[in-house]
Design an enzyme around this catalytic site. Structure first.
Site, short mmCIF file in Angstrom:
data_model
loop_
_atom_site.label_atom_id
_atom_site.label_comp_id
_atom_site.label_asym_id
_atom_site.label_seq_id
_atom_site.Cartn_x
_atom_site.Cartn_y
_atom_site.Cartn_z
N PRO A 1 0.89 -1.49 -0.05
CA PRO A 1 0.31 -0.25 0.11
C PRO A 1 1.06 1.01 -0.24
O PRO A 1 1.77 1.48 0.90
CB PRO A 1 -0.90 0.19 1.29
CG PRO A 1 0.10 -1.19 2.23
CD PRO A 1 0.70 -1.92 0.84
N ARG B 1 4.77 10.89 -2.29
CA ARG B 1 4.75 10.47 -1.25
C ARG B 1 5.71 10.39 -0.38
O ARG B 1 7.13 10.23 -0.33
CB ARG B 1 4.53 9.21 -1.10
CG ARG B 1 4.48 8.45 -0.21
CD ARG B 1 3.97 6.92 0.05
NE ARG B 1 4.44 6.62 1.58
CZ ARG B 1 5.27 5.01 1.68
NH1 ARG B 1 4.91 4.32 0.76
NH2 ARG B 1 3.60 4.88 3.12
N TYR C 1 11.44 9.49 0.94
CA TYR C 1 11.18 7.84 0.48
C TYR C 1 11.99 8.67 -1.10
O TYR C 1 12.03 7.53 -2.41
CB TYR C 1 9.68 7.53 -0.11
CG TYR C 1 9.27 7.17 0.95
CD1 TYR C 1 9.40 5.61 1.21
CD2 TYR C 1 8.25 7.80 1.40
CE1 TYR C 1 8.87 5.07 2.62
CE2 TYR C 1 8.33 6.97 2.83
CZ TYR C 1 8.18 5.61 2.81
OH TYR C 1 7.40 5.03 4.31
N ALA D 1 3.44 -0.84 4.72
CA ALA D 1 3.01 -0.91 5.93
C ALA D 1 2.44 -2.27 6.88
O ALA D 1 2.79 -2.28 7.95
CB ALA D 1 2.11 -0.21 6.33
N HIS E 1 4.31 -4.39 9.07
CA HIS E 1 4.69 -4.55 10.44
C HIS E 1 3.46 -4.94 11.57
O HIS E 1 3.40 -4.95 12.60
CB HIS E 1 4.81 -2.65 11.27
CG HIS E 1 5.71 -2.29 10.65
ND1 HIS E 1 7.09 -2.05 10.33
CD2 HIS E 1 5.18 -1.39 9.42
CE1 HIS E 1 8.05 -1.62 9.28
NE2 HIS E 1 6.86 -0.67 8.53
N ASP F 1 1.54 -15.03 6.39
CA ASP F 1 1.44 -16.58 6.43
C ASP F 1 1.27 -17.12 4.53
O ASP F 1 1.75 -17.95 4.16
CB ASP F 1 -0.18 -16.61 6.81
CG ASP F 1 0.13 -17.08 8.48
OD1 ASP F 1 0.71 -16.89 8.61
OD2 ASP F 1 -1.57 -16.97 8.56
N GLU G 1 13.44 -9.03 0.73
CA GLU G 1 11.92 -8.19 1.21
C GLU G 1 12.94 -6.92 1.26
O GLU G 1 13.92 -6.90 1.57
CB GLU G 1 12.01 -7.85 3.11
CG GLU G 1 10.95 -7.57 3.58
CD GLU G 1 11.10 -7.84 4.55
OE1 GLU G 1 10.69 -8.68 5.41
OE2 GLU G 1 10.25 -6.80 6.06
N SER H 1 12.86 3.01 2.64
CA SER H 1 13.68 4.22 3.58
C SER H 1 14.49 3.05 4.27
O SER H 1 14.41 1.23 4.53
CB SER H 1 12.51 4.58 4.73
OG SER H 1 11.67 3.54 5.22
N ARG I 1 13.35 5.30 11.84
CA ARG I 1 12.08 5.84 12.10
C ARG I 1 11.99 5.35 12.85
O ARG I 1 12.60 4.60 14.47
CB ARG I 1 11.81 5.71 10.48
CG ARG I 1 12.55 5.29 9.37
CD ARG I 1 11.37 5.41 8.12
NE ARG I 1 10.71 6.32 7.85
CZ ARG I 1 9.47 6.29 6.97
NH1 ARG I 1 9.59 5.44 6.41
NH2 ARG I 1 8.79 7.02 7.45
C1 DQA Z 1 8.76 1.14 3.45
C2 DQA Z 1 8.52 1.74 5.52
C3 DQA Z 1 6.94 1.06 5.82
O1 DQA Z 1 7.65 1.27 6.77
C4 DQA Z 1 6.08 2.28 5.09
O2 DQA Z 1 5.08 1.30 5.80
C5 DQA Z 1 5.99 2.20 3.20
C6 DQA Z 1 7.19 1.93 3.28
C7 DQA Z 1 9.62 1.24 2.51
O3 DQA Z 1 9.60 1.45 1.68
O4 DQA Z 1 10.71 1.93 3.20
O5 DQA Z 1 4.51 2.37 3.16
O6 DQA Z 1 8.42 -0.19 3.28
#
Ligand code: DQA
Length: 144
Positions: free
Chosen positions: A8, A16, A21, A75, A78, A85, A96, A100, A105
């Site tokens: 998302p 954004r 970012y 998001a 987290h 799953d 992954e 950022s 953070r």
């Molecule tokens: C993110 C970091 C996440 O905490 C955040 O909710 C994002 C982007 C990143 O690519 O740094 O939407 O995954």
């Protein structure tokens, strides 16, 4: 096929929170991934969704295909156990990626529920993280 799946709000890259970012757009990210795939001789498909059920379906399909996945769960990283799953079912490698550095953070971003089922994690290198993830997967598969 390597799937690059984005969760998302990542479709809004560029506008954004650019101080976090960067100013590169999602279209730039897609171009980078497709260009990297072409250089490495691997097929890459880039997708983004704000809908949990859609991401879960994509992960199921990747699991069925035995495909490798680059995943920025955004998001969902987290708190989303359903995405974790689904990621657990993958038979290929899972990288992954976070644009950022989630560890520098807010506290709530320090933990990812996905990381324990990932092959590896890249955070804080901007969209270059995607290039590195794809390079790793192509090398590991013996393509580059
Ligand atoms: C993110 C970091 C996440 O905490 C955040 O909710 C994002 C982007 C990143 O690519 O740094 O939407 O995954």
């Amino acid at each position: 096929m390597i799937y690059v799946l984005n969760g998302p709000n990542l479709g809004r890259l560029g506008t954004r929170e650019p101080e976090i970012y960067g100013s590169t757009t999602f279209a730039d990210l897609e171009r980078l991934c497709l260009g990297t795939g072409a250089e490495l001789g691997v097929e890459v498909e880039v997708r983004q969704t704000d809908a949990e059920h859609e991401m879960i379906k994509w992960l199921h399909d990747a699991a069925d295909e035995g495909a490798d996945v680059v995943l920025n769960p955004a998001a969902w990283s987290h708190y989303n156990i359903a995405i974790r799953d689904a990621a657990s079912m993958l038979r290929g490698r899972l990288v992954e990626v976070h644009i950022s550095n989630i560890h520098t953070r807010e506290e709530f971003r320090h933990h990812s529920v996905i990381s324990a089922v990932a092959t590896g994690v890249i955070a804080g290198l901007g969209i270059d993280g995607y290039r590195l993830a794809l390079t790793h997967l192509a090398r590991f598969a013996g393509n580059a």
